[in-house]
Design an enzyme around this catalytic site. Structure first.
Site, PDB file in Angstrom:
ATOM      1  N   LYS B  78      -8.309   3.653  -0.929  1.00 15.18           N
ATOM      2  CA  LYS B  78      -6.846   3.623  -1.061  1.00 15.18           C
ATOM      3  C   LYS B  78      -6.491   3.837  -2.536  1.00 15.18           C
ATOM      4  O   LYS B  78      -7.147   3.254  -3.418  1.00 15.18           O
ATOM      5  CB  LYS B  78      -6.382   2.253  -0.574  1.00 15.18           C
ATOM      6  N   SER B 154      -0.067  -0.772   4.826  1.00 14.59           N
ATOM      7  CA  SER B 154       0.107   0.292   3.862  1.00 14.59           C
ATOM      8  C   SER B 154      -1.133   1.149   3.653  1.00 14.59           C
ATOM      9  O   SER B 154      -1.037   2.206   3.027  1.00 14.59           O
ATOM     10  CB  SER B 154       0.558  -0.293   2.524  1.00 14.59           C
ATOM     11  N   SER B 178      -2.071  -5.079   5.655  1.00 16.96           N
ATOM     12  CA  SER B 178      -2.183  -3.647   5.356  1.00 16.96           C
ATOM     13  C   SER B 178      -3.546  -3.012   5.656  1.00 16.96           C
ATOM     14  O   SER B 178      -3.666  -1.788   5.620  1.00 16.96           O
ATOM     15  CB  SER B 178      -1.809  -3.367   3.899  1.00 16.96           C
TER      16      SER B 178
END
Lengths: 63, 461
Positions: B78, B154, B178
């Site tokens: 990420k 996310s 997330s």
């Protein structure tokens, strides 16, 4: 404590934005207002929960 | 070459000489080039670095040295996790102005020490304040099961990349859900470890009180392999706890006999779609979890997590909001501005409540080894969807995505999300365990996978 929806939230947002030097465009205000209303309600839900004065806060979770 | 291989399969082939790390990485880069335009999972690739690392793995193996349990396994992170040479975007346009990171995150260093090969950085919701995987600057990460659906957020790029065959392993972050939300929406295994277990050093923060990093993968074994490789104290993260490494892989096959498991009742039984109910029922049945247990005041715990999140995130971004609020994703900006206006009394009370709630939840584990709970109330919604039907009422979508993940991360408990392969879409179930017992959650996930109850289903091409 009053519900956020019962008091002049727009005036509060304007005053808080000025105090925090945060630029708030008029077009953003409906969403900011909606978020503040929800978060305020949830904050009150927590605030009204009875806890002992001596209870330590938990800024860091440790076991 | 079959791209739906697990990390363990790939490492086995590389170590046995049936393939090479260079061949694996070349094929991976090719696959990303071919398919990422549809998935929008990657924001940067590191092909030169990846090939250099792959050559080093192959050289070690040819020299008879051990290349590690993840030899030649491609992975991506990420883009809030530092990659040396890349600006750490955290999903924002604003962070493009930051200098490139000088060092890798220690989790990257540890995975590479185990033989894994970093191939790039992944899309995410701006500053991690997101459950959808949508992003105004870089576009939405798309769900490989159907491109018009949310990947979840996310860590949306992490979910899309792993479920979309691009890499078998990705790192995400989980503050309120997330990792667990994309795992549920994309049909993957995901681990949110105990708060303080894995180092968060050299990652862009969101909510210091709740931030965790962890892996997503297509099998429980891969999850455990990655987790074991990343464990260990790191003094550069003040939250990281100095504990011995407690490997999970050796215990995976110990079976589930003797484990005391209950299903989360009350709050966790309300507002569930039929799919979420079915997924929990299947997992509970396989685990013989007949009893229900109530996490006291779970709704208020979610409220407290919501309030602390808004306030800490606003504090983190206050100066950036003053300098250039218009540069934020509007969906994030408006929540941050609202968060900056909350009374301090709410935040302090929420942290006090957190202490109380933690004590209540830990008491439950005196008689239990694990609690089963839904990961999300529904399977992946459509991109752009604003509302959802729950319990016969139409409710706003976004704030409801994390209602079952937030009361767990609020007190740092370790969780493995297992994907249940329902039709037409998979959906995740949380296996929640006591602090520092990630091994138990992974062992349960492994057992469920062996029984066919949990499975990362392969999306149609």
């Amino acid at each position: 404590m009053r519900e956020a929806k019962d008091w002049p939230l727009d005036a509060f947002i304007e005053a808080a934005a000025a105090a925090l030097a945060l630029p708030v465009e008029p077009a953003w205000r409906p969403q900011i207002r909606a978020h503040l209303q929800v978060t305020w309600r949830l904050g009150q839900e927590v605030a009204e929960f009875d806890l002992p004065d001596e209870l330590e806060p938990a800024p860091v979770f440790e076991t | 070459m079959d791209p739906w291989r697990t990390a363990a399969d790939i490492a086995g082939e590389v170590v046995s000489g049936r393939s090479t790390a260079v061949a694996v990485i070349e094929a991976t880069l090719q696959r990303i080039k071919q398919h990422d335009h549809a998935l929008n999972a990657f924001t940067a690739l590191t092909p030169e670095r990846a090939l250099a690392k792959a050559r080093a793995v192959d050289l070690d193996l040819r020299a008879g040295k051990s290349a590690g349990p993840l030899a030649g396994v491609p992975f991506a992170v990420k883009n809030l996790i530092d990659v040396a040479g890349l600006a750490t975007l955290a999903g924002s346009r604003i962070n493009r102005g930051r200098p490139p990171a000088e060092l890798d995150s220690p989790l990257i260093t540890r995975l590479e020490a185990a033989g894994a090969v970093l191939v790039g950085a992944l899309n995410m919701g701006e500053y991690a304040y997101d459950f959808t995987g949508e992003n105004a600057h870089y576009g939405a990460s798309r769900n490989p099961h159907e491109l018009g659906l949310m990947a979840g957020g996310s860590s949306g790029g992490s979910g899309a990349a792993v479920a979309g065959d691009l890499v078998p392993l990705a790192l995400g972050s989980d503050t309120n859900g997330s990792i667990r939300v994309p795992a549920s929406f994309c049909g993957l295994f995901g681990l949110k470890p105990t708060y303080g277990r894995l180092s968060r050093a050299r990652s862009f923060p969101f909510v210091a009180s709740f931030d965790h990093l962890g892996p997503l993968a297509r099998s429980s074994l891969d999850l455990a392999l990655a987790y074991d490789a990343m464990q260990g104290y790191d003094a550069s993260d003040p939250v990281c706890v100095d504990r011995p490494i407690e490997p999970a892989v050796p215990g995976l096959e110990h079976g589930m006999g003797g484990l005391r498991v209950a299903v989360a009742g009350g709050y966790f039984r309300r507002g569930l779609s039929p799919a979420a109910q079915e997924a929990v029922a299947r997992v509970a049945a396989d685990l013989g979890a007949a009893d229900e247990v109530e996490l006291p005041e779970a709704g208020r715990a979610r409220a407290a997590a919501y309030v602390i999140t808004a306030a800490e995130a606003a504090a983190l971004h206050l100066d950036r909001l003053r300098r250039g609020a218009a540069d934020f994703d509007p969906a994030v900006r408006d929540r941050l501005i609202a968060g900056a206006m909350l009374p301090a009394a709410f935040i302090v009370k929420a942290q006090k409540f957190r202490r109380w709630y933690r004590e209540q939840v830990l008491k439950l584990f005196a008689n239990l080894d694990a609690i089963v709970a839904p990961a999300t109330p529904f399977a992946a919604p459509r991109l752009g969807q604003q509302t959802v039907q729950l319990d016969g009422a139409e409710v706003p979508l976004r704030p409801n995505i994390g209602i079952f993940t937030q009361p767990i991360s609020f007190v740092g408990l370790p969780v493995v999300v297992v994907p249940v392969p329902l039709q037409p879409l998979p959906i995740g179930v949380q296996i929640v365990v006591p602090p520092w017992r990630e091994d138990v959650a992974l062992r349960i996930a492994y057992g469920l996978e062996k029984h066919g109850v949990a499975l990362a289903p392969r999306p149609p091409r």
